[in-house]
Design a protein around this motif. Structure first.
Motif, PDB file in Angstrom:
ATOM      1  N   GLU A   1     -20.974  13.198  -0.404  1.00  0.00           N
ATOM      2  CA  GLU A   1     -19.893  13.326   0.571  1.00  0.00           C
ATOM      3  C   GLU A   1     -18.765  12.406   0.131  1.00  0.00           C
ATOM      4  OE1 GLU A   1     -21.457  14.176   4.884  1.00  0.00           O
ATOM      5  OE2 GLU A   1     -22.532  12.448   4.058  1.00  0.00           O
ATOM      6  N   LEU A   2     -17.542  12.925   0.138  1.00  0.00           N
ATOM      7  CA  LEU A   2     -16.478  12.084  -0.402  1.00  0.00           C
ATOM      8  C   LEU A   2     -15.152  12.270   0.304  1.00  0.00           C
ATOM      9  CD1 LEU A   2     -14.293  13.373  -2.865  1.00  0.00           C
ATOM     10  CD2 LEU A   2     -16.515  14.321  -3.427  1.00  0.00           C
ATOM     11  N   LEU A   3     -14.318  11.250   0.120  1.00  0.00           N
ATOM     12  CA  LEU A   3     -12.950  11.233   0.623  1.00  0.00           C
ATOM     13  C   LEU A   3     -12.033  11.121  -0.585  1.00  0.00           C
ATOM     14  CD1 LEU A   3     -10.746  10.752   2.878  1.00  0.00           C
ATOM     15  CD2 LEU A   3     -11.250   8.307   2.596  1.00  0.00           C
ATOM     16  N   GLN A   4     -10.991  11.927  -0.628  1.00  0.00           N
ATOM     17  CA  GLN A   4      -9.999  11.850  -1.706  1.00  0.00           C
ATOM     18  C   GLN A   4      -8.671  11.407  -1.121  1.00  0.00           C
ATOM     19  OE1 GLN A   4      -9.697  15.290  -4.324  1.00  0.00           O
ATOM     20  NE2 GLN A   4      -7.568  14.802  -4.812  1.00  0.00           N
ATOM     21  N   VAL A   5      -8.090  10.346  -1.689  1.00  0.00           N
ATOM     22  CA  VAL A   5      -6.834   9.804  -1.190  1.00  0.00           C
ATOM     23  C   VAL A   5      -5.916   9.487  -2.372  1.00  0.00           C
ATOM     24  CG1 VAL A   5      -7.723   8.883   0.980  1.00  0.00           C
ATOM     25  CG2 VAL A   5      -7.853   7.487  -1.102  1.00  0.00           C
ATOM     26  N   ARG A   6      -4.675   9.134  -2.064  1.00  0.00           N
ATOM     27  CA  ARG A   6      -3.730   8.790  -3.113  1.00  0.00           C
ATOM     28  C   ARG A   6      -2.903   7.574  -2.698  1.00  0.00           C
ATOM     29  NH1 ARG A   6       1.147  13.320  -2.881  1.00  0.00           N
ATOM     30  NH2 ARG A   6       1.855  12.917  -0.747  1.00  0.00           N
ATOM     31  N   GLU A   7      -2.323   6.941  -3.717  1.00  0.00           N
ATOM     32  CA  GLU A   7      -1.434   5.803  -3.495  1.00  0.00           C
ATOM     33  C   GLU A   7      -0.077   6.053  -4.135  1.00  0.00           C
ATOM     34  OE1 GLU A   7      -2.472   1.929  -4.523  1.00  0.00           O
ATOM     35  OE2 GLU A   7      -3.707   1.673  -2.774  1.00  0.00           O
ATOM     36  N   PRO A   8       1.001   5.589  -3.487  1.00  0.00           N
ATOM     37  CA  PRO A   8       0.990   5.238  -2.070  1.00  0.00           C
ATOM     38  C   PRO A   8       0.807   6.497  -1.235  1.00  0.00           C
ATOM     39  CG  PRO A   8       3.247   5.240  -2.893  1.00  0.00           C
ATOM     40  CD  PRO A   8       2.351   5.458  -4.085  1.00  0.00           C
ATOM     41  N   GLY A   9       0.183   6.342  -0.096  1.00  0.00           N
ATOM     42  CA  GLY A   9      -0.067   7.489   0.768  1.00  0.00           C
ATOM     43  C   GLY A   9      -1.417   7.382   1.435  1.00  0.00           C
ATOM     44  N   GLY A  10      -1.959   8.538   1.816  1.00  0.00           N
ATOM     45  CA  GLY A  10      -3.302   8.594   2.383  1.00  0.00           C
ATOM     46  C   GLY A  10      -3.405   8.343   3.868  1.00  0.00           C
ATOM     47  N   THR A  11      -2.347   7.811   4.471  1.00  0.00           N
ATOM     48  CA  THR A  11      -2.269   7.607   5.918  1.00  0.00           C
ATOM     49  C   THR A  11      -0.854   8.002   6.343  1.00  0.00           C
ATOM     50  OG1 THR A  11      -1.410   5.342   5.802  1.00  0.00           O
ATOM     51  CG2 THR A  11      -3.826   5.601   5.732  1.00  0.00           C
ATOM     52  N   PRO A  12      -0.621   8.205   7.650  1.00  0.00           N
ATOM     53  CA  PRO A  12       0.750   8.511   8.072  1.00  0.00           C
ATOM     54  C   PRO A  12       1.752   7.441   7.628  1.00  0.00           C
ATOM     55  CG  PRO A  12      -0.773   9.095   9.817  1.00  0.00           C
ATOM     56  CD  PRO A  12      -1.591   8.394   8.758  1.00  0.00           C
ATOM     57  N   LEU A  13       1.370   6.165   7.770  1.00  0.00           N
ATOM     58  CA  LEU A  13       2.259   5.094   7.329  1.00  0.00           C
ATOM     59  C   LEU A  13       2.457   5.144   5.821  1.00  0.00           C
ATOM     60  CD1 LEU A  13       3.875   2.480   7.805  1.00  0.00           C
ATOM     61  CD2 LEU A  13       1.719   1.223   7.539  1.00  0.00           C
ATOM     62  N   GLY A  14       1.368   5.305   5.086  1.00  0.00           N
ATOM     63  CA  GLY A  14       1.446   5.332   3.636  1.00  0.00           C
ATOM     64  C   GLY A  14       2.289   6.478   3.106  1.00  0.00           C
ATOM     65  N   GLU A  15       2.174   7.639   3.735  1.00  0.00           N
ATOM     66  CA  GLU A  15       2.978   8.778   3.284  1.00  0.00           C
ATOM     67  C   GLU A  15       4.465   8.560   3.579  1.00  0.00           C
ATOM     68  OE1 GLU A  15       2.049  11.336   1.446  1.00  0.00           O
ATOM     69  OE2 GLU A  15      -0.045  10.651   1.399  1.00  0.00           O
ATOM     70  N   ALA A  16       4.765   7.893   4.691  1.00  0.00           N
ATOM     71  CA  ALA A  16       6.162   7.573   4.993  1.00  0.00           C
ATOM     72  C   ALA A  16       6.721   6.598   3.962  1.00  0.00           C
ATOM     73  CB  ALA A  16       6.277   6.988   6.401  1.00  0.00           C
ATOM     74  N   ILE A  17       5.915   5.609   3.591  1.00  0.00           N
ATOM     75  CA  ILE A  17       6.334   4.658   2.565  1.00  0.00           C
ATOM     76  C   ILE A  17       6.511   5.371   1.231  1.00  0.00           C
ATOM     77  CG2 ILE A  17       5.567   2.672   1.195  1.00  0.00           C
ATOM     78  CD1 ILE A  17       4.319   1.563   3.785  1.00  0.00           C
ATOM     79  N   ARG A  18       5.602   6.285   0.902  1.00  0.00           N
ATOM     80  CA  ARG A  18       5.706   7.039  -0.347  1.00  0.00           C
ATOM     81  C   ARG A  18       7.038   7.782  -0.440  1.00  0.00           C
ATOM     82  NH1 ARG A  18       1.845   9.156  -3.912  1.00  0.00           N
ATOM     83  NH2 ARG A  18       2.601  10.923  -5.142  1.00  0.00           N
ATOM     84  N   SER A  19       7.428   8.390   0.671  1.00  0.00           N
ATOM     85  CA  SER A  19       8.677   9.160   0.658  1.00  0.00           C
ATOM     86  C   SER A  19       9.881   8.265   0.395  1.00  0.00           C
ATOM     87  CB  SER A  19       8.848   9.913   1.980  1.00  0.00           C
ATOM     88  OG  SER A  19       9.086   9.019   3.050  1.00  0.00           O
ATOM     89  N   ILE A  20       9.807   7.015   0.823  1.00  0.00           N
ATOM     90  CA  ILE A  20      10.903   6.071   0.579  1.00  0.00           C
ATOM     91  C   ILE A  20      10.879   5.590  -0.870  1.00  0.00           C
ATOM     92  CG2 ILE A  20      11.789   3.771   1.140  1.00  0.00           C
ATOM     93  CD1 ILE A  20      10.716   4.247   4.015  1.00  0.00           C
ATOM     94  N   VAL A  21       9.698   5.152  -1.327  1.00  0.00           N
ATOM     95  CA  VAL A  21       9.577   4.546  -2.651  1.00  0.00           C
ATOM     96  C   VAL A  21       9.929   5.528  -3.771  1.00  0.00           C
ATOM     97  CG1 VAL A  21       7.919   3.583  -4.304  1.00  0.00           C
ATOM     98  CG2 VAL A  21       7.923   2.790  -1.945  1.00  0.00           C
ATOM     99  N   LEU A  22       9.542   6.791  -3.611  1.00  0.00           N
ATOM    100  CA  LEU A  22       9.751   7.765  -4.681  1.00  0.00           C
ATOM    101  C   LEU A  22      11.042   8.557  -4.564  1.00  0.00           C
ATOM    102  CD1 LEU A  22       6.137   9.195  -5.129  1.00  0.00           C
ATOM    103  CD2 LEU A  22       7.228   7.269  -6.287  1.00  0.00           C
ATOM    104  N   ASP A  23      11.764   8.390  -3.491  1.00  0.00           N
ATOM    105  CA  ASP A  23      12.983   9.168  -3.269  1.00  0.00           C
ATOM    106  C   ASP A  23      14.100   8.675  -4.186  1.00  0.00           C
ATOM    107  OD1 ASP A  23      15.187  10.551  -2.352  1.00  0.00           O
ATOM    108  OD2 ASP A  23      14.769  10.175  -0.224  1.00  0.00           O
TER     109      ASP A  23
END
Length: 211
Positions: A35-57
């Motif tokens: 059983e597994l969880l797949q996530v990414r950085e930055p991201g993986g949570t609502p806060l993390g995805e919001a930060i990702r959109s800022i950092v990579l924009d």
């Protein structure tokens, strides 16, 4: 008592093929009954995805190196506590597309942030969580950039010069050399099926230890 899951991270420069390998590893582990969880950085949570959109924009070209580093660790701290640690404690394995090593490579070697500062942030933000295995997809910068160019518009980090990515690549190789028991370096210029074969061979050892 539930056996703790294993934490597997993938690292590499632009165009290294992490997304393709993650899909293959996910299928492989599911076939093993994991059983597994797949996530990414930055991201993986609502806060993390919001930060990702800022950092990579690319519309935010003037984010300073200090802000970038802190934003990465803000996203990481949330991901560790909200998703990764609970999953591991419940017995799930976690596959993570980049983790703290990426900050040593990108914000450290790439942006010039002191390694000691990154280590302090890691100790504070990551709750002592270290990967059980890190797979480094290594390939020449020119090859990776050519691959990445075929994916569409470049993000803010992808617009950096080759010298930046050469520093990132060397930092990853140095990290792997310094901790060979955790890292496995894979030639990412090989065909995708060979890359997956090398990665599953590395995972087989972790599965054996976990059994």
């Amino acid at each position: 008592m539930t056996k703790r899951g294993r934490f597997i991270t993938l690292e590499g420069g632009e165009g290294a093929g992490k997304s393709t390998l993650l899909a293959g590893l996910r299928d492989y582990l599911l076939r093993q009954g994991i059983e597994l969880l797949q996530v990414r950085e930055p991201g993986g949570t609502p806060l993390g995805e919001a930060i990702r959109s800022i950092v990579l924009d690319p519309a935010h070209p003037h984010i300073c190196a200090e802000s970038e580093l802190l934003l990465m660790f803000a996203a990481r701290a949330q991901l560790v506590r909200e998703r990764i640690l609970p999953a591991l404690e419940s017995g799930h394995w976690v596959l993570c597309d980049r983790y703290v090593d990426a900050s040593y490579a990108y914000q450290g070697a790439g942006r010039g942030q002191p390694q000691e500062r990154i280590a302090q942030l890691e100790a504070w933000a990551c709750a002592g969580l270290k990967p059980d295995l890190t797979l480094l997809l290594d390939l020449p910068v020119a090859t990776g950039r050519k691959r990445a160019a075929g994916r569409g518009a470049a993000d803010r980090i992808e617009t950096e010069a080759d010298a930046f990515f050469e520093r990132v690549r060397q930092a990853y190789r140095d990290l792997a050399d310094a901790e060979p028991q955790r890292w496995r370096v894979i030639d990412a210029s090989l065909p995708a099926e060979d890359v997956l074969g090398a990665a599953t061979a590395a995972l087989a050892h972790v599965l054996k230890v976990h059994a």
